[in-house]
Design a protein around this motif. Structure first.
Motif, PDB file in Angstrom:
ATOM      1  N   SER A  23       4.167  -6.786  -1.613  1.00  0.00           N
ATOM      2  CA  SER A  23       3.851  -5.352  -1.645  1.00  0.00           C
ATOM      3  C   SER A  23       2.376  -5.149  -1.305  1.00  0.00           C
ATOM      4  CB  SER A  23       4.149  -4.766  -3.027  1.00  0.00           C
ATOM      5  OG  SER A  23       5.523  -4.903  -3.338  1.00  0.00           O
ATOM      6  N   ALA A  24       2.124  -4.360  -0.273  1.00  0.00           N
ATOM      7  CA  ALA A  24       0.765  -4.126   0.230  1.00  0.00           C
ATOM      8  C   ALA A  24       0.875  -3.156   1.393  1.00  0.00           C
ATOM      9  CB  ALA A  24       0.118  -5.428   0.701  1.00  0.00           C
ATOM     10  N   THR A  25      -0.265  -2.830   1.986  1.00  0.00           N
ATOM     11  CA  THR A  25      -0.282  -2.083   3.244  1.00  0.00           C
ATOM     12  C   THR A  25      -0.522  -3.075   4.379  1.00  0.00           C
ATOM     13  OG1 THR A  25      -1.079  -0.040   2.228  1.00  0.00           O
ATOM     14  CG2 THR A  25      -1.491  -0.324   4.585  1.00  0.00           C
ATOM     15  N   TYR A  26       0.234  -2.908   5.451  1.00  0.00           N
ATOM     16  CA  TYR A  26       0.135  -3.813   6.596  1.00  0.00           C
ATOM     17  C   TYR A  26      -0.361  -3.028   7.805  1.00  0.00           C
ATOM     18  CZ  TYR A  26       2.520  -7.179   3.696  1.00  0.00           C
ATOM     19  OH  TYR A  26       2.827  -8.049   2.672  1.00  0.00           O
ATOM     20  N   LEU A  27      -1.382  -3.564   8.449  1.00  0.00           N
ATOM     21  CA  LEU A  27      -2.038  -2.913   9.574  1.00  0.00           C
ATOM     22  C   LEU A  27      -1.847  -3.733  10.835  1.00  0.00           C
ATOM     23  CD1 LEU A  27      -5.397  -2.419   7.685  1.00  0.00           C
ATOM     24  CD2 LEU A  27      -3.914  -0.561   8.327  1.00  0.00           C
TER      25      LEU A  27
END
Lengths: 111, 112
Positions: A85-89
């Motif tokens: 779970s995280a933000t992916y760029l």
């Protein structure tokens, strides 16, 4: 105008499933594309690089594809875990060392 | 020890004040970058430097200036801070053909 678009909505998936994130771009001719992970309040961390002449790259549970005809990259996390779970760029590298980031996709893996 | 450090980590200031954010790196990289991040807008490039004598504007350089004091140090200044400069600021370094970026921990700046 030049644009890099990632999944506009946050992505929620069940633990163990495969998460698929998209990165679409217009009006760029990238030489390569990178994916980063960002946790809240922290700087992005590099995950994977794929070059324009490569179709697919893998690293452990991660897989990236790059279709320069469709102007799209897909980022897959297999056997997803809550720790993913995280933000992916995504980020595009173009000639002249120019570098552009997408807006990011928030992923939540539900136990 | 962290490879890319930023100071301060948090700063609250008032409109019109001059602010300097500092970045240091021990990675030995020639390229350094300043980004700002706003919710929903991703990372926007402010300035970048490919060596000590090279400074380039990014997408959103208005209202900002930079100084590359040494290979390892790259500072970002807001000459007269305004509220819409409230954001999370990141410094990054890179090297090589494919520019893998290494980010600092970020500075959270609030302009009242």
């Amino acid at each position: 105008s030049q644009k890099i678009e990632q999944n506009s909505e946050a992505l929620n998936i069940q633990e163990g499933k495969t998460a698929t994130l998209t990165c679409n771009y217009t009006n760029y001719s990238p030489a390569y594309l990178q994916w980063y992970r960002q946790d809240p309040g922290r700087g992005p961390v590099f995950l994977l690089l794929i070059r324009e002449n490569e179709k697919e790259k893998r690293k452990e549970r991660l897989k990236v594809t790059f279709d320069t005809t469709l102007k799209q990259s897909l980022f897959h996390i297999t056997a997803s875990q809550p720790a993913d779970s995280a933000t992916y760029l995504c980020a595009l590298g173009v000639t002249g060392n120019q570098f552009y980031f997408g807006t990011g996709t928030s992923l939540t893996v539900i136990p | 020890d962290a490879d890319v450090t930023q100071t301060p980590r948090n700063r609250i200031t008032k409109t019109g004040k001059r602010i300097m954010l500092e970045c240091s790196q021990t990675k030995g990289h020639d390229r350094m970058y300043w980004y700002r991040q706003d919710p929903g807008l991703g990372l926007q490039l402010i300035y970048y430097s490919f060596d000590v004598k090279d400074i380039n504007k990014g997408e959103i350089s208005d209202g900002y200036s930079v100084s590359r004091q040494a290979q390892a140090k790259f500072s970002l200044s807001l000459e007269s801070a305004i509220p819409n400069q409230t954001a999370l600021y990141f410094c990054a370094t890179s090297s090589g053909v494919y520019n893998e970026q290494f980010f600092g921990p970020g500075t959270r700046l609030t302009v009242l």
